[in-house]
Motif scaffolding. Sequence first.
Motif, mmCIF file in Angstrom:
data_model
loop_
_atom_site.group_PDB
_atom_site.id
_atom_site.type_symbol
_atom_site.label_atom_id
_atom_site.label_comp_id
_atom_site.label_asym_id
_atom_site.label_seq_id
_atom_site.Cartn_x
_atom_site.Cartn_y
_atom_site.Cartn_z
ATOM 1 N N GLN A 52 5.406 -27.572 -8.874
ATOM 2 C CA GLN A 52 6.172 -27.506 -7.639
ATOM 3 C C GLN A 52 6.946 -26.187 -7.559
ATOM 4 O O GLN A 52 7.512 -25.738 -8.544
ATOM 5 N N ASN A 53 6.939 -25.596 -6.378
ATOM 6 C CA ASN A 53 7.646 -24.355 -6.033
ATOM 7 C C ASN A 53 7.021 -23.084 -6.606
ATOM 8 O O ASN A 53 7.522 -22.000 -6.344
ATOM 9 N N GLN A 54 5.938 -23.199 -7.371
ATOM 10 C CA GLN A 54 5.268 -21.993 -7.854
ATOM 11 C C GLN A 54 4.253 -21.518 -6.824
ATOM 12 O O GLN A 54 3.630 -22.324 -6.142
ATOM 13 N N LEU A 55 4.099 -20.220 -6.745
ATOM 14 C CA LEU A 55 3.102 -19.658 -5.842
ATOM 15 C C LEU A 55 1.792 -19.551 -6.613
ATOM 16 O O LEU A 55 1.699 -18.839 -7.608
ATOM 17 N N ASP A 56 0.814 -20.317 -6.177
ATOM 18 C CA ASP A 56 -0.473 -20.391 -6.855
ATOM 19 C C ASP A 56 -1.443 -20.980 -5.850
ATOM 20 O O ASP A 56 -1.119 -21.954 -5.187
ATOM 21 N N SER A 57 -2.608 -20.392 -5.716
ATOM 22 C CA SER A 57 -3.509 -20.882 -4.668
ATOM 23 C C SER A 57 -4.801 -21.483 -5.208
ATOM 24 O O SER A 57 -5.751 -21.642 -4.466
ATOM 25 N N ASP A 58 -4.838 -21.846 -6.487
ATOM 26 C CA ASP A 58 -6.030 -22.498 -7.011
ATOM 27 C C ASP A 58 -6.139 -23.909 -6.433
ATOM 28 O O ASP A 58 -5.139 -24.592 -6.201
ATOM 29 N N PHE A 59 -7.356 -24.316 -6.246
ATOM 30 C CA PHE A 59 -7.679 -25.595 -5.628
ATOM 31 C C PHE A 59 -8.575 -26.336 -6.613
ATOM 32 O O PHE A 59 -9.473 -25.725 -7.201
ATOM 33 N N TYR A 60 -8.343 -27.619 -6.830
ATOM 34 C CA TYR A 60 -9.067 -28.392 -7.841
ATOM 35 C C TYR A 60 -9.753 -29.597 -7.218
ATOM 36 O O TYR A 60 -9.204 -30.250 -6.332
ATOM 37 N N ILE A 61 -10.927 -29.900 -7.758
ATOM 38 C CA ILE A 61 -11.652 -31.113 -7.387
ATOM 39 C C ILE A 61 -11.935 -31.847 -8.694
ATOM 40 O O ILE A 61 -12.610 -31.308 -9.579
ATOM 41 N N LEU A 62 -11.387 -33.045 -8.830
ATOM 42 C CA LEU A 62 -11.561 -33.791 -10.069
ATOM 43 C C LEU A 62 -12.975 -34.340 -10.180
ATOM 44 O O LEU A 62 -13.473 -34.973 -9.257
ATOM 45 N N LEU A 63 -13.592 -34.083 -11.324
ATOM 46 C CA LEU A 63 -14.906 -34.658 -11.615
ATOM 47 C C LEU A 63 -14.751 -35.915 -12.456
ATOM 48 O O LEU A 63 -15.539 -36.849 -12.328
ATOM 49 N N ASN A 64 -13.757 -35.903 -13.347
ATOM 50 C CA ASN A 64 -13.399 -37.111 -14.083
ATOM 51 C C ASN A 64 -11.944 -37.016 -14.494
ATOM 52 O O ASN A 64 -11.321 -35.961 -14.387
ATOM 53 N N GLY A 65 -11.391 -38.132 -14.918
ATOM 54 C CA GLY A 65 -9.996 -38.153 -15.339
ATOM 55 C C GLY A 65 -9.067 -38.544 -14.204
ATOM 56 O O GLY A 65 -9.497 -38.881 -13.105
ATOM 57 N N GLU A 66 -7.782 -38.502 -14.518
ATOM 58 C CA GLU A 66 -6.763 -38.942 -13.559
ATOM 59 C C GLU A 66 -5.550 -38.034 -13.661
ATOM 60 O O GLU A 66 -5.161 -37.615 -14.742
ATOM 61 N N ALA A 67 -4.951 -37.750 -12.516
ATOM 62 C CA ALA A 67 -3.751 -36.922 -12.468
ATOM 63 C C ALA A 67 -2.676 -37.636 -11.672
ATOM 64 O O ALA A 67 -2.965 -38.496 -10.829
ATOM 65 N N GLU A 68 -1.432 -37.257 -11.941
ATOM 66 C CA GLU A 68 -0.287 -37.840 -11.252
ATOM 67 C C GLU A 68 0.406 -36.750 -10.443
ATOM 68 O O GLU A 68 0.644 -35.654 -10.936
ATOM 69 N N VAL A 69 0.742 -37.078 -9.204
ATOM 70 C CA VAL A 69 1.414 -36.145 -8.309
ATOM 71 C C VAL A 69 2.875 -36.568 -8.194
ATOM 72 O O VAL A 69 3.167 -37.740 -7.928
ATOM 73 N N THR A 70 3.789 -35.613 -8.430
ATOM 74 C CA THR A 70 5.221 -35.891 -8.313
ATOM 75 C C THR A 70 5.884 -34.816 -7.459
ATOM 76 O O THR A 70 5.422 -33.675 -7.408
ATOM 77 N N VAL A 71 6.963 -35.211 -6.802
ATOM 78 C CA VAL A 71 7.810 -34.270 -6.074
ATOM 79 C C VAL A 71 9.225 -34.506 -6.586
ATOM 80 O O VAL A 71 9.712 -35.643 -6.556
ATOM 81 N N ASP A 72 9.847 -33.456 -7.071
ATOM 82 C CA ASP A 72 11.182 -33.563 -7.670
ATOM 83 C C ASP A 72 11.223 -34.678 -8.710
ATOM 84 O O ASP A 72 12.143 -35.496 -8.739
ATOM 85 N N LYS A 73 10.173 -34.751 -9.513
ATOM 86 C CA LYS A 73 10.008 -35.710 -10.613
ATOM 87 C C LYS A 73 9.852 -37.159 -10.154
ATOM 88 O O LYS A 73 9.860 -38.072 -10.955
#
Length: 188
Positions: A52-73
Amino acid sequence: MKKITNISKLKLLEFLNRIPLFKNLDANDRRTVSNIPDLVVMIEKGNAFIKQNQLDSDFYILLNGEAEVTVDKQFIAKTTPGNFIGEVGFICNEARSATVTAKTDIIALRVTRDLFDMLPLKVRESIKQKIINGLVDRVSKQNVKIIKLVEQVDTLELKLDPDRDKQPEPENKQDNDGIAHVLNIKKR
């Protein structure tokens, strides 16, 4: 994050064929996408690969696995194979709006802005449109959740204060004489 370089083009094309983001592309266009260097990466469990708040423009497409999305923890969502992540920073070239952390080891496609811009216009526009459609779908789902939460809060507030919506009685009721006096009308 580790680059996976030992994946065959055939296997990579098989992955691309299964991902909804690339369904509208013809075989030649998918082949063009498969030629993006260092496209496949392995993200280790626990790695916050979007911050969060970092400037980065990489884009990801998950092929396997799981990720968690948080905002302000605060937990917002989990994402699973076939889903894409990082599309807002990618499309808008803005600071990240959330942190994404690998909950398991993940194999993903990583598309950088520079490499994406090298793709033919037709391919870029098709992918962008799919991303926008995905964003619209995500916003629509969030709106439904927000409406349900607002209704739940309203119901709870009404239970706590049943008189909440009642209009208060005016404090100074004036009779007709008072109104007549204010308007400077004489009684007959």
